[in-house]
Design a protein around this motif. Structure first.
Motif, PDB file in Angstrom:
ATOM      1  N   ALA A   2       9.697 -21.657  -6.892  1.00 15.78           N
ATOM      2  CA  ALA A   2      11.407 -20.306  -7.213  1.00 15.78           C
ATOM      3  C   ALA A   2      10.839 -19.008  -6.959  1.00 15.78           C
ATOM      4  O   ALA A   2      11.991 -17.866  -6.631  1.00 15.78           O
ATOM      5  CB  ALA A   2      11.027 -20.595  -9.323  1.00 15.78           C
ATOM      6  N   VAL A   3       8.909 -18.601  -6.387  1.00 16.03           N
ATOM      7  CA  VAL A   3       9.089 -17.544  -6.055  1.00 16.03           C
ATOM      8  C   VAL A   3       9.428 -17.017  -4.671  1.00 16.03           C
ATOM      9  O   VAL A   3      10.367 -16.184  -4.116  1.00 16.03           O
ATOM     10  CB  VAL A   3       7.628 -17.150  -5.853  1.00 16.03           C
ATOM     11  N   PHE A   4       9.787 -18.255  -4.073  1.00 13.86           N
ATOM     12  CA  PHE A   4      10.684 -18.238  -2.129  1.00 13.86           C
ATOM     13  C   PHE A   4      11.736 -18.186  -2.638  1.00 13.86           C
ATOM     14  O   PHE A   4      13.003 -18.109  -1.621  1.00 13.86           O
ATOM     15  CB  PHE A   4       9.754 -19.098  -1.717  1.00 13.86           C
ATOM     16  N   ILE A  10      12.594  -8.039  -4.366  1.00 12.77           N
ATOM     17  CA  ILE A  10      11.628  -8.155  -5.612  1.00 12.77           C
ATOM     18  C   ILE A  10      10.878 -10.175  -5.189  1.00 12.77           C
ATOM     19  O   ILE A  10       9.411  -9.809  -6.052  1.00 12.77           O
ATOM     20  CB  ILE A  10      12.486  -9.325  -7.021  1.00 12.77           C
ATOM     21  N   ASN A  11      10.833 -10.206  -4.878  1.00  9.05           N
ATOM     22  CA  ASN A  11      10.149 -11.362  -4.051  1.00  9.05           C
ATOM     23  C   ASN A  11       8.984 -10.533  -3.418  1.00  9.05           C
ATOM     24  O   ASN A  11       7.672 -11.902  -3.478  1.00  9.05           O
ATOM     25  CB  ASN A  11      10.697 -12.383  -3.156  1.00  9.05           C
ATOM     26  N   ARG A  12       8.478  -9.903  -2.815  1.00 10.63           N
ATOM     27  CA  ARG A  12       7.571  -9.198  -2.400  1.00 10.63           C
ATOM     28  C   ARG A  12       6.374  -8.911  -3.656  1.00 10.63           C
ATOM     29  O   ARG A  12       5.077  -9.358  -3.614  1.00 10.63           O
ATOM     30  CB  ARG A  12       7.160  -7.837  -2.132  1.00 10.63           C
ATOM     31  N   PHE A  13       6.240  -8.938  -5.096  1.00  5.83           N
ATOM     32  CA  PHE A  13       5.839  -8.472  -6.473  1.00  5.83           C
ATOM     33  C   PHE A  13       5.214  -9.818  -6.160  1.00  5.83           C
ATOM     34  O   PHE A  13       4.087 -10.907  -6.437  1.00  5.83           O
ATOM     35  CB  PHE A  13       6.364  -8.115  -6.862  1.00  5.83           C
ATOM     36  N   ALA A  16       3.396 -11.883  -3.645  1.00  6.08           N
ATOM     37  CA  ALA A  16       1.558 -11.415  -3.399  1.00  6.08           C
ATOM     38  C   ALA A  16       0.579 -11.527  -5.079  1.00  6.08           C
ATOM     39  O   ALA A  16      -0.175 -11.826  -4.958  1.00  6.08           O
ATOM     40  CB  ALA A  16       1.637  -9.592  -3.916  1.00  6.08           C
ATOM     41  N   ASN A  17       1.317 -12.463  -5.838  1.00 13.94           N
ATOM     42  CA  ASN A  17       0.331 -12.264  -7.220  1.00 13.94           C
ATOM     43  C   ASN A  17       1.129 -13.987  -7.136  1.00 13.94           C
ATOM     44  O   ASN A  17       1.079 -14.401  -8.833  1.00 13.94           O
ATOM     45  CB  ASN A  17       1.304 -11.996  -8.511  1.00 13.94           C
ATOM     46  N   ILE A  18       1.096 -14.846  -6.757  1.00 15.67           N
ATOM     47  CA  ILE A  18       1.726 -15.836  -6.360  1.00 15.67           C
ATOM     48  C   ILE A  18       0.766 -17.135  -7.440  1.00 15.67           C
ATOM     49  O   ILE A  18       0.983 -17.655  -7.928  1.00 15.67           O
ATOM     50  CB  ILE A  18       2.271 -17.131  -5.230  1.00 15.67           C
ATOM     51  N   LYS A  19      -0.827 -16.868  -6.833  1.00 14.06           N
ATOM     52  CA  LYS A  19      -2.124 -17.338  -7.405  1.00 14.06           C
ATOM     53  C   LYS A  19      -1.750 -17.426  -8.505  1.00 14.06           C
ATOM     54  O   LYS A  19      -2.355 -18.658  -9.581  1.00 14.06           O
ATOM     55  CB  LYS A  19      -3.270 -17.442  -6.752  1.00 14.06           C
ATOM     56  N   TYR A  20      -1.836 -16.525  -9.208  1.00  8.24           N
ATOM     57  CA  TYR A  20      -2.061 -15.977 -10.433  1.00  8.24           C
ATOM     58  C   TYR A  20      -0.802 -16.923 -11.082  1.00  8.24           C
ATOM     59  O   TYR A  20      -1.302 -17.194 -12.855  1.00  8.24           O
ATOM     60  CB  TYR A  20      -1.829 -14.352 -11.084  1.00  8.24           C
ATOM     61  N   ILE A  21       0.093 -16.675 -10.819  1.00  9.55           N
ATOM     62  CA  ILE A  21       1.791 -16.673 -12.015  1.00  9.55           C
ATOM     63  C   ILE A  21       1.325 -18.707 -11.455  1.00  9.55           C
ATOM     64  O   ILE A  21       1.981 -19.489 -12.447  1.00  9.55           O
ATOM     65  CB  ILE A  21       2.777 -16.911 -10.486  1.00  9.55           C
ATOM     66  N   SER A  22       1.056 -19.091 -10.481  1.00  4.80           N
ATOM     67  CA  SER A  22       0.508 -20.436 -10.438  1.00  4.80           C
ATOM     68  C   SER A  22      -0.419 -20.921 -11.513  1.00  4.80           C
ATOM     69  O   SER A  22      -0.306 -22.109 -12.652  1.00  4.80           O
ATOM     70  CB  SER A  22       0.295 -21.154  -8.898  1.00  4.80           C
ATOM     71  N   ASP A  23      -1.581 -20.312 -11.479  1.00  2.00           N
ATOM     72  CA  ASP A  23      -2.445 -20.865 -12.647  1.00  2.00           C
ATOM     73  C   ASP A  23      -2.028 -20.800 -14.257  1.00  2.00           C
ATOM     74  O   ASP A  23      -2.608 -21.078 -14.359  1.00  2.00           O
ATOM     75  CB  ASP A  23      -3.389 -20.035 -12.176  1.00  2.00           C
ATOM     76  N   HIS A  24      -1.357 -19.950 -14.017  1.00  3.52           N
ATOM     77  CA  HIS A  24      -1.424 -19.532 -15.697  1.00  3.52           C
ATOM     78  C   HIS A  24       0.920 -19.801 -16.556  1.00  3.52           C
ATOM     79  O   HIS A  24       1.106 -19.779 -17.771  1.00  3.52           O
ATOM     80  CB  HIS A  24      -0.964 -17.519 -15.585  1.00  3.52           C
TER      81      HIS A  24
END
Length: 60
Positions: A2-4, A10-13, A16-24
């Motif tokens: 979804a991020v891509f 807004i996708n820059r934010f 940059a936080n995709i690891k956190y989003i994926s983990d949580h």
């Protein structure tokens, strides 16, 4: 994935936080199974809301 598909503004934010989003991303599901009172609040059944009813975001 979804991020891509987010708009460029807004996708820059999110990238940059995709690891956190994926983990949580599954945290709400973990809470649902850890707290027996959470299951009824886990999903939003939009079709149950009538246009004239006050939504939680409007309460206060």
């Amino acid at each position: 994935m979804a991020v891509f598909t987010l708009p460029a503004g807004i996708n820059r934010f999110y990238k940059a936080n995709i690891k956190y989003i994926s983990d949580h991303a599954v945290d709400p599901d973990k809470r649902r199974y850890a707290d027996t009172t959470e299951a009824p609040r886990h999903y939003l059944d939009v079709e149950l809301y009538e246009p004239h009813r006050q939504y939680p975001a409007q309460m206060g």
